[in-house]
Design a protein around this motif. Structure first.
Motif, mmCIF file in Angstrom:
data_model
loop_
_atom_site.group_PDB
_atom_site.id
_atom_site.type_symbol
_atom_site.label_atom_id
_atom_site.label_comp_id
_atom_site.label_asym_id
_atom_site.label_seq_id
_atom_site.Cartn_x
_atom_site.Cartn_y
_atom_site.Cartn_z
ATOM 1 N N GLU A 166 -14.993 1.447 -15.009
ATOM 2 C CA GLU A 166 -15.506 1.196 -12.952
ATOM 3 C C GLU A 166 -14.914 1.242 -12.476
ATOM 4 O OE1 GLU A 166 -15.874 -2.580 -12.261
ATOM 5 O OE2 GLU A 166 -14.031 -3.997 -13.037
ATOM 6 N N ASP A 167 -14.483 2.149 -11.685
ATOM 7 C CA ASP A 167 -13.416 2.089 -10.251
ATOM 8 C C ASP A 167 -13.427 0.726 -9.724
ATOM 9 O OD1 ASP A 167 -12.164 2.887 -8.575
ATOM 10 O OD2 ASP A 167 -12.925 4.362 -7.828
ATOM 11 N N ALA A 168 -12.067 -0.078 -10.289
ATOM 12 C CA ALA A 168 -12.183 -1.058 -10.063
ATOM 13 C C ALA A 168 -11.954 -1.210 -8.171
ATOM 14 C CB ALA A 168 -11.182 -2.132 -10.877
ATOM 15 N N PHE A 169 -11.413 -0.139 -7.562
ATOM 16 C CA PHE A 169 -11.174 -0.156 -6.378
ATOM 17 C C PHE A 169 -11.972 -0.484 -5.703
ATOM 18 C CE2 PHE A 169 -7.581 2.686 -8.080
ATOM 19 C CZ PHE A 169 -6.467 2.082 -7.681
ATOM 20 N N LEU A 170 -14.000 0.043 -5.306
ATOM 21 C CA LEU A 170 -14.828 -0.096 -4.950
ATOM 22 C C LEU A 170 -14.988 -1.334 -4.917
ATOM 23 C CD1 LEU A 170 -16.807 3.672 -5.825
ATOM 24 C CD2 LEU A 170 -14.103 2.758 -3.968
ATOM 25 N N ARG A 171 -14.640 -2.055 -6.337
ATOM 26 C CA ARG A 171 -15.679 -3.247 -6.430
ATOM 27 C C ARG A 171 -14.689 -4.432 -5.531
ATOM 28 N NH1 ARG A 171 -15.027 -7.250 -10.708
ATOM 29 N NH2 ARG A 171 -14.303 -5.774 -12.846
ATOM 30 N N TYR A 172 -12.763 -4.186 -4.870
ATOM 31 C CA TYR A 172 -12.455 -5.112 -4.942
ATOM 32 C C TYR A 172 -12.239 -5.245 -3.313
ATOM 33 C CZ TYR A 172 -12.184 -7.957 -8.684
ATOM 34 O OH TYR A 172 -12.572 -8.768 -9.425
ATOM 35 N N ALA A 173 -12.508 -3.360 -3.127
ATOM 36 C CA ALA A 173 -12.106 -3.473 -1.090
ATOM 37 C C ALA A 173 -12.184 -4.221 -0.616
ATOM 38 C CB ALA A 173 -12.341 -2.181 -1.221
ATOM 39 N N GLY A 174 -11.253 -4.626 0.624
ATOM 40 C CA GLY A 174 -12.166 -5.232 1.641
ATOM 41 C C GLY A 174 -12.125 -5.100 2.708
ATOM 42 N N PRO A 175 -11.863 -5.954 3.629
ATOM 43 C CA PRO A 175 -12.209 -5.501 5.417
ATOM 44 C C PRO A 175 -10.929 -4.993 6.283
ATOM 45 C CG PRO A 175 -11.822 -8.265 5.300
ATOM 46 C CD PRO A 175 -12.168 -7.879 3.881
ATOM 47 N N THR A 176 -10.094 -4.951 5.790
ATOM 48 C CA THR A 176 -8.900 -4.786 6.328
ATOM 49 C C THR A 176 -7.604 -3.473 5.442
ATOM 50 O OG1 THR A 176 -8.738 -7.049 7.449
ATOM 51 C CG2 THR A 176 -6.503 -5.787 7.284
ATOM 52 N N ALA A 177 -7.558 -3.086 6.555
ATOM 53 C CA ALA A 177 -6.691 -1.679 6.005
ATOM 54 C C ALA A 177 -5.551 -1.820 5.858
ATOM 55 C CB ALA A 177 -7.066 -0.434 5.438
ATOM 56 N N ALA A 178 -3.794 -1.591 5.086
ATOM 57 C CA ALA A 178 -2.289 -1.233 5.955
ATOM 58 C C ALA A 178 -2.857 -0.051 6.162
ATOM 59 C CB ALA A 178 -2.067 -1.794 4.916
ATOM 60 N N LYS A 179 -1.584 -0.509 6.935
ATOM 61 C CA LYS A 179 -1.043 0.670 7.914
ATOM 62 C C LYS A 179 0.297 1.704 7.104
ATOM 63 C CE LYS A 179 -2.220 -1.030 12.404
ATOM 64 N NZ LYS A 179 -2.448 -0.926 13.924
ATOM 65 N N ARG A 180 -0.193 2.650 7.919
ATOM 66 C CA ARG A 180 1.393 3.977 7.049
ATOM 67 C C ARG A 180 2.186 3.993 8.081
ATOM 68 N NH1 ARG A 180 -3.479 6.622 4.157
ATOM 69 N NH2 ARG A 180 -3.631 5.190 1.875
ATOM 70 N N THR A 181 3.129 2.781 8.532
ATOM 71 C CA THR A 181 3.935 3.468 9.447
ATOM 72 C C THR A 181 5.642 3.948 9.380
ATOM 73 O OG1 THR A 181 3.896 1.451 10.232
ATOM 74 C CG2 THR A 181 2.452 3.064 11.310
ATOM 75 N N ILE A 182 5.721 3.427 8.286
ATOM 76 C CA ILE A 182 7.013 3.609 8.034
ATOM 77 C C ILE A 182 8.066 5.203 8.392
ATOM 78 C CG2 ILE A 182 7.333 1.043 6.426
ATOM 79 C CD1 ILE A 182 7.470 2.746 4.097
ATOM 80 N N PRO A 183 9.591 4.949 8.355
ATOM 81 C CA PRO A 183 9.912 5.744 8.109
ATOM 82 C C PRO A 183 10.130 7.113 7.131
ATOM 83 C CG PRO A 183 11.486 4.295 9.668
ATOM 84 C CD PRO A 183 10.131 3.685 8.936
#
Length: 427
Positions: A166-183
């Motif tokens: 299985e692609d376990a990422f798809l089973r456990y993905a949630g409603p909130t996504a992290a932002k990628r803003t660090i320098p």
């Protein structure tokens, strides 16, 4: 019906794997290596028989990389990995032509059995299950002994469980996504080896000794090593860069998500976060770096935060616009994203697989394990760590001439009273 007559397994790349074929270069592919050392030299004929059996048990690892109109895909290979005796250099680039046949290598040299994996197939945890099972099958072929009773060693004649594929990422993905803003972070540079030679320096330490040193500081082993790497990188940056132009010094830490989200998948199931010192903080002493990384790990390494990290990636692939873009255009976009986000936010990766455990009795035949990850696409270093018994093995790999980071890092560990034994493939 015999397994040979069944339709070969076909898999979409898992969420973490999609970036790896797109980011390949002619001189670089995201390949990593696990090896196990035995008390006696490897018997090539027994290993060949073991490879045939392990290929049937791991149809998601012994695969070929295929090219579709919109995505790459993995298909169970028609053949088992061919056994090869290796030379002095590990992790030679894996070309797409080779991957179109099979994207995993099985190598041997004297008493060492090594497996090299294209990262799109699996992560370090899945690869460890594979090589331990291969080693157990090999020992059965050689000595008639069977060690299929746990500790990640699978029964070779059993059918793969659906959850392993299985692609376990798809089973456990949630409603909130992290932002990628660090320098961006500081990147090491150096004179490239003209022929692409890959240098591997391995430091062997006593697990008991370094764990005691980490415990005295009130931190984990991974925190201790991350801080030591950050300190070494900081010293190099101070020699090379004017204070006004200094950047953050960070180490990327992969996390085995199976520890937080139950899954038996043998495919990729990791998330990464970056720890270290930001710009303006890079004059810190070791204890301050330790403290900062210790608290960063406590903040980042939680199910909520890790889920947000991989949910951002899952959301990126769900959009209809990106799904309908032809593969050659996806490759351009995904490589640009990889260059901008994948490797620019940290100086290098520190991947610690932790202690290796074997079924009772199997350890009598095995003397050690090693874990080597290839250098980054645009930076010369990476670091893989694994332990077996009381031996902690730290592999620093580079593709440049001067061993600058190795010198700083292992000299610092020695200065802390740790006994370090070094070996390398320097020519």
């Amino acid at each position: 019906m015999k397994k040979e007559n069944k339709k070969r397994i076909w898999l979409r790349l898992d969420n973490a794997a999609k970036i790896f074929p797109a980011s390949m270069r002619s001189s670089w592919s995201n390949v990593f290596r696990l090896s196990v050392s035995f008390r006696e030299n490897v018997d090539p004929e027994a290993l060949t028989r073991a490879a045939v059996r392990v290929a049937k048990r791991f149809p998601s690892v012994c695969v070929r990389l295929g090219t579709g109109l919109f995505w790459y895909y993995l298909e169970e290979s028609k053949q088992a990995p061919q056994i090869r005796e290796e030379g002095c250099q590990p992790l030679l680039p894996m070309r797409k032509k080779e991957m179109s046949r099979i994207a995993v290598r099985v190598l041997y040299y004297e008493n060492r059995l090594a497996v090299e994996f294209f990262h799109a197939l699996t992560d370090g945890s899945g690869a460890m299950v594979f090589i331990k099972t291969l080693a157990a099958i090999y020992l059965e072929e050689c000595y008639g002994v069977a060690f299929y009773d746990g500790e990640g060693v699978l029964f070779p004649d059993s059918e793969p469980d659906a959850e392993e594929l299985e692609d376990a990422f798809l089973r456990y993905a949630g409603p909130t996504a992290a932002k990628r803003t660090i320098p961006y972070a500081f990147h090491l540079t150096g004179e490239p080896e003209p022929d692409g030679f890959l240098h591997v320096t391995c430091g062997t330490l006593s697990c008991a000794q370094i764990l005691a040193a980490a415990k005295e500081k009130g931190v984990s082993l991974t925190t201790y090593l991350s801080a030591a790497l950050c300190l070494a990188l900081e010293k190099i940056q101070q020699r090379r860069v004017a204070p006004a132009k200094e950047k953050a010094v960070r180490v990327q830490i992969p996390v085995n998500l199976r520890k937080h989200f139950p899954s038996r998948t043998l495919r990729n199931f990791v998330a990464v976060y970056n720890v270290g010192m930001e710009k303006g903080e890079t004059d810190a002493e070791f204890d301050e770096i330790l403290s900062r990384i210790h608290h960063q790990m406590a903040l980042y390494n939680t199910p909520r935060n890790l889920r947000a990290v991989f949910t951002a990636n899952v959301n990126s692939e769900k959009g209809m616009a990106i799904r309908l873009v032809p593969l050659f255009l996806k490759n351009i976009v995904m490589r640009a994203v990889f260059d901008r986000v994948g490797e620019s936010l940290a100086c290098l990766c520190l991947s610690n697989l932790g202690p290796v455990k074997l079924p009772k009795g199997m350890e009598e035949y095995v003397t050690g394990f090693d874990f080597i990850i290839g250098p980054q696409a645009k930076a010369p270093y990476n670091c893989g760590v694994v332990s077996y018994g009381d031996k902690l093995r730290i592999h620093l790999v580079r593709n440049t001439v001067e061993p600058e980071l190795e010198r700083e890092f292992f000299t610092f560990l020695s200065s802390q009273g740790l006994d370090v034994t070094l070996e390398s493939n320097e020519r």
